[in-house]
Design a protein around this motif. Structure first.
Motif, PDB file in Angstrom:
ATOM      1  N   LEU A 139      -0.927  10.260 -34.603  1.00 43.97           N
ATOM      2  CA  LEU A 139      -2.202  10.783 -34.133  1.00 43.97           C
ATOM      3  C   LEU A 139      -3.320   9.756 -34.262  1.00 43.97           C
ATOM      4  O   LEU A 139      -3.133   8.629 -34.726  1.00 43.97           O
ATOM      5  CB  LEU A 139      -2.540  12.073 -34.874  1.00 43.97           C
ATOM      6  CG  LEU A 139      -1.577  13.235 -34.611  1.00 43.97           C
ATOM      7  CD1 LEU A 139      -1.986  14.483 -35.380  1.00 43.97           C
ATOM      8  CD2 LEU A 139      -1.505  13.545 -33.121  1.00 43.97           C
ATOM      9  N   SER A 140      -4.532  10.170 -33.856  1.00 41.81           N
ATOM     10  CA  SER A 140      -5.643   9.239 -33.666  1.00 41.81           C
ATOM     11  C   SER A 140      -6.128   8.611 -34.965  1.00 41.81           C
ATOM     12  O   SER A 140      -6.702   7.516 -34.931  1.00 41.81           O
ATOM     13  CB  SER A 140      -6.803   9.967 -32.986  1.00 41.81           C
ATOM     14  OG  SER A 140      -7.155  11.142 -33.701  1.00 41.81           O
ATOM     15  N   GLY A 141      -5.943   9.272 -36.108  1.00 43.79           N
ATOM     16  CA  GLY A 141      -6.360   8.661 -37.370  1.00 43.79           C
ATOM     17  C   GLY A 141      -5.632   7.356 -37.630  1.00 43.79           C
ATOM     18  O   GLY A 141      -6.218   6.381 -38.125  1.00 43.79           O
ATOM     19  N   GLY A 184      -6.762  19.601 -30.706  1.00 44.37           N
ATOM     20  CA  GLY A 184      -6.446  19.156 -29.351  1.00 44.37           C
ATOM     21  C   GLY A 184      -7.273  17.949 -28.953  1.00 44.37           C
ATOM     22  O   GLY A 184      -6.794  17.063 -28.226  1.00 44.37           O
ATOM     23  N   ALA A 185      -8.533  17.906 -29.429  1.00 42.86           N
ATOM     24  CA  ALA A 185      -9.366  16.730 -29.161  1.00 42.86           C
ATOM     25  C   ALA A 185      -8.785  15.491 -29.837  1.00 42.86           C
ATOM     26  O   ALA A 185      -8.841  14.387 -29.284  1.00 42.86           O
ATOM     27  CB  ALA A 185     -10.791  16.982 -29.635  1.00 42.86           C
ATOM     28  N   CYS A 186      -8.215  15.654 -31.039  1.00 47.59           N
ATOM     29  CA  CYS A 186      -7.555  14.520 -31.706  1.00 47.59           C
ATOM     30  C   CYS A 186      -6.344  14.049 -30.898  1.00 47.59           C
ATOM     31  O   CYS A 186      -6.095  12.845 -30.779  1.00 47.59           O
ATOM     32  CB  CYS A 186      -7.118  14.919 -33.116  1.00 47.59           C
ATOM     33  SG  CYS A 186      -8.475  15.220 -34.271  1.00 47.59           S
ATOM     34  N   VAL A 187      -5.595  14.995 -30.352  1.00 52.19           N
ATOM     35  CA  VAL A 187      -4.447  14.629 -29.512  1.00 52.19           C
ATOM     36  C   VAL A 187      -4.925  13.904 -28.261  1.00 52.19           C
ATOM     37  O   VAL A 187      -4.310  12.922 -27.825  1.00 52.19           O
ATOM     38  CB  VAL A 187      -3.633  15.894 -29.155  1.00 52.19           C
ATOM     39  CG1 VAL A 187      -2.536  15.556 -28.157  1.00 52.19           C
ATOM     40  CG2 VAL A 187      -3.044  16.522 -30.409  1.00 52.19           C
ATOM     41  N   THR A 188      -6.032  14.379 -27.680  1.00 50.35           N
ATOM     42  CA  THR A 188      -6.579  13.712 -26.496  1.00 50.35           C
ATOM     43  C   THR A 188      -6.996  12.286 -26.810  1.00 50.35           C
ATOM     44  O   THR A 188      -6.763  11.362 -26.017  1.00 50.35           O
ATOM     45  CB  THR A 188      -7.776  14.508 -25.955  1.00 50.35           C
ATOM     46  OG1 THR A 188      -7.362  15.850 -25.660  1.00 50.35           O
ATOM     47  CG2 THR A 188      -8.341  13.867 -24.704  1.00 50.35           C
ATOM     48  N   LEU A 189      -7.630  12.095 -27.965  1.00 47.53           N
ATOM     49  CA  LEU A 189      -7.989  10.732 -28.379  1.00 47.53           C
ATOM     50  C   LEU A 189      -6.749   9.854 -28.506  1.00 47.53           C
ATOM     51  O   LEU A 189      -6.798   8.654 -28.196  1.00 47.53           O
ATOM     52  CB  LEU A 189      -8.733  10.778 -29.711  1.00 47.53           C
ATOM     53  CG  LEU A 189     -10.192  11.230 -29.686  1.00 47.53           C
ATOM     54  CD1 LEU A 189     -10.729  11.399 -31.108  1.00 47.53           C
ATOM     55  CD2 LEU A 189     -11.053  10.233 -28.925  1.00 47.53           C
ATOM     56  N   THR A 190      -5.659  10.439 -28.953  1.00 45.40           N
ATOM     57  CA  THR A 190      -4.420   9.678 -29.081  1.00 45.40           C
ATOM     58  C   THR A 190      -3.848   9.306 -27.719  1.00 45.40           C
ATOM     59  O   THR A 190      -3.460   8.151 -27.471  1.00 45.40           O
ATOM     60  CB  THR A 190      -3.390  10.499 -29.874  1.00 45.40           C
ATOM     61  OG1 THR A 190      -3.957  10.890 -31.131  1.00 45.40           O
ATOM     62  CG2 THR A 190      -2.137   9.690 -30.121  1.00 45.40           C
ATOM     63  N   LEU A 191      -3.795  10.286 -26.825  1.00 44.02           N
ATOM     64  CA  LEU A 191      -3.216  10.049 -25.503  1.00 44.02           C
ATOM     65  C   LEU A 191      -4.069   9.111 -24.661  1.00 44.02           C
ATOM     66  O   LEU A 191      -3.548   8.360 -23.834  1.00 44.02           O
ATOM     67  CB  LEU A 191      -3.023  11.380 -24.774  1.00 44.02           C
ATOM     68  CG  LEU A 191      -2.047  12.369 -25.428  1.00 44.02           C
ATOM     69  CD1 LEU A 191      -2.007  13.674 -24.658  1.00 44.02           C
ATOM     70  CD2 LEU A 191      -0.648  11.770 -25.540  1.00 44.02           C
ATOM     71  N   GLN A 192      -5.389   9.153 -24.861  1.00 43.13           N
ATOM     72  CA  GLN A 192      -6.308   8.307 -24.106  1.00 43.13           C
ATOM     73  C   GLN A 192      -6.811   7.141 -24.958  1.00 43.13           C
ATOM     74  O   GLN A 192      -7.945   6.692 -24.787  1.00 43.13           O
ATOM     75  CB  GLN A 192      -7.492   9.145 -23.613  1.00 43.13           C
ATOM     76  CG  GLN A 192      -7.110  10.305 -22.729  1.00 43.13           C
ATOM     77  CD  GLN A 192      -6.478   9.850 -21.430  1.00 43.13           C
ATOM     78  OE1 GLN A 192      -6.850   8.820 -20.858  1.00 43.13           O
ATOM     79  NE2 GLN A 192      -5.513  10.622 -20.942  1.00 43.13           N
TER      80      GLN A 192
END
Length: 570
Positions: A436-438, A517-525
């Motif tokens: 994830l984004s972290g 979900g915003a953290c997942v979006t940061l990861t995908l993008q």
């Protein structure tokens, strides 16, 4: 089509007022409604916050343009040029903070609608005033109005922290009020000293005058900066000035705690903004003033937050110390003054804030589940349908033991599975583990530390022993956070199998899902987001564009009819 785009470009600067005006007018209207009209108040607050989120998204897209002039908006509310009048400035950094604020705020107000809005009076009014203060702090371009917006958001936060009842909440609230009043006093003293030395409080004007301060006044200038920075470091929760944060945040209601996860980031934002403007590489003898203090203080804060997480037994205390750990990481990384490192911390900032906010909301559900056996308290509304069914599926066909209990293939209820998965995602982001984004944010910062002369780096503080210490702390504190959160997860999810299954309402599950979900979006993008944060960091460490845009912004000419009327009067 070109005409439409011209109209859009002309209207966008005026849209900069919306993040401040929208919550202000909403709060004023909510004051006119009776407390019995909770549904109407909740609906208006959600609609206003959702509109603010849409505005923030539009402003973010507007700032992230290819051409440099279009990436910054300057608005003169009083139509006086800088430095004589009020100036609002929107750049990539302020747009990012506005978007983050409105995402967390929308999730917080939705969660409050399920339960906590009825714990006291004027909840949504105070909530909207806090949004107004947060938005104004991110948009203002002078120290005086920064103080005004700080006081607005702090005054609202006092009421939100005391929302509800209980001795612990009142005691922590009084401590919170006292320390923030002291910080406000330091803010005024520091700003007054700056004005006495430079004759201005406009940030751009201060930036272009730093190199020209006389040698006799340089020491007094540094003293003023240290006093002003102390006020911001209190808000950013730097050790040892952060003793108030965990008791206050853990005593607040869950949606208020999630919103307060942004409060430390306001202090980090302000320090990053003012430090790169006034003490960048172009500040002459004051270049990079205080960088070592930021680095060392940030690392001490990281150690304090990690040890606090290891010693915490309550989930709200874990979330509070996680906010401290996140703030310390950001402060230490910012102190190096490097573009690549700043780009990494700007990616890490929203990730950690979203995860800590989700953990505050999740802690409320888990604590109620653990203490009461259910998370669904009696409600007076008619929409009590659970978000996820707590019922176990039939056990027919499964292997049973001698006590008729499922031996193999025990099915996890959907509500417990949701909470467990959400807790796991919070753990991964806060500890900085893949995928994830972290992890991406920490990896970007570690890469910048290991390769200080790489692409995009600027002439800031070179790592050396201090950089290696920060690198070790980032890895070590992540390990501490992982152990603390894993231990707490085992205790809450595995150690009490006989409890009733939890029930979740839509208004309780949806905000947590949105934040994660915003953290997942940061990861995908991640690639696109890193391009954005890199452009933001480059602009921060080259403040000339900001200074020129503010100081050269012309007032709007008066209409021809008004000019003729003025001439006739004369």
């Amino acid at each position: 089509m070109s005409h439409l785009s011209e109209l859009t470009a002309a209207a966008m600067p005026h849209l900069m007022l919306a993040p401040i005006a929208l919550p202000m007018f909403t709060a004023a209207f909510l004051l006119l409604l009776r407390e019995e009209q909770q549904r109407l108040k909740f609906g208006l607050s959600v609609l206003s916050t959702l509109a603010g989120l849409l505005v923030a998204s539009a402003l973010l897209q507007w700032t992230h343009q290819a051409s440099a002039p279009a990436s910054m908006g300057v608005y003169l509310p009083g139509n006086w040029p800088a430095p004589f009048g009020i100036v609002l400035v929107l750049d990539r950094l302020s747009a990012l903070m506005l978007l983050l604020t409105n995402i967390v705020a929308l999730c917080s107000v939705l969660f409050a609608g399920a339960r906590w809005q009825r714990a006291g009076v004027h909840y949504h009014t105070l909530f909207q005033f806090q949004l107004m203060g947060l938005s104004g702090a991110f948009l203002t371009a002078d120290l005086f109005n920064l103080f005004v917006f700080f006081e607005i958001l702090l005054a609202a936060s006092y009421g939100l922290l005391l929302h509800g009842s209980g001795r612990a909440r009142v005691q922590s609230g009084l401590h919170y009020i006292a320390i923030n009043l002291a910080a406000s006093s330091l803010f005024l003293i520091g700003a007054s000293m700056f004005y006495g030395i430079t004759g201005t409080l406009n940030m751009a004007d201060l930036a272009q005058g730093m190199a020209h301060v006389s040698a006799e006044d340089r020491g007094l200038l540094h003293a003023a900066a240290a006093i002003l920075a102390t006020a911001f470091l209190i808000k950013a929760a730097m050790w040892p000035l952060n003793f108030w944060l965990v008791p206050a945040y853990s005593a607040a209601t869950a949606p208020v705690g999630a919103l307060f996860a942004l409060m430390t980031k306001v202090g980090v934002y302000t320090l990053l903004r003012l430090w790169t403007l006034m003490f960048g590489t172009e500040a002459g003898a004051s270049a990079l003033f205080g960088s070592l203090w930021l680095i060392v203080g940030g690392m001490a804060t990281m150690a304090f937050g990690a040890i606090g997480m290891m010693g915490s037994q309550r989930l709200t205390h874990l979330a509070g110390h996680a906010a401290v750990l996140s703030s310390g990481t950001l402060l230490a990384a910012a102190g190096f003054g490097q573009n690549a490192l700043t780009a990494g911390l700007l990616y890490y900032l929203p990730s950690s804030t979203l995860a800590v906010g989700a953990l505050f909301l999740l802690a409320d559900l888990i604590d109620r589940w653990r203490n009461d056996g259910t998370t669904l308290a009696p409600y007076e509304s008619d929409d009590d349908a659970p978000f996820l069914s707590p019922e176990l599926v039939p056990t027919a066909g499964l292997n049973l033991d001698d006590d008729e209990q499922v031996l193999v293939g025990r099915v996890i209820p959907a509500s417990a599975a949701f909470m467990g998965l959400a807790y796991l995602m919070c753990t991964l982001v806060i500890a900085g583990l893949p995928p994830l984004s972290g992890f991406i944010g920490k990896f970007a910062m570690l890469t910048a530390l290991l390769n200080p002369l790489g692409l995009g780096s600027s002439a800031g503080t070179r790592p050396g022993p201090v950089g290696w210490t920060l690198l070790a702390l980032m890895i070590g504190t992540g390990l501490f956070a992982l152990m603390a959160l894993t231990r707490s997860g085992i205790r809450h999810f595995w150690a009490s199998p006989e409890r009733s299954m939890p029930q979740l309402r839509v208004l309780e599950g949806l905000p947590i899902a949105v934040l994660l979900g915003a953290c997942v979006t940061l990861t995908l993008q991640a690639e696109g987001v890193m391009r954005f944060t890199t452009a933001t960091a480059n602009a921060l460490h080259a403040p000339g564009t900001y200074v020129r845009a503010v100081m050269s912004a012309p007032p709007r000419p008066a209409p021809a009819a008004a000019v003729q009327a003025g001439g006739a009067v004369q």
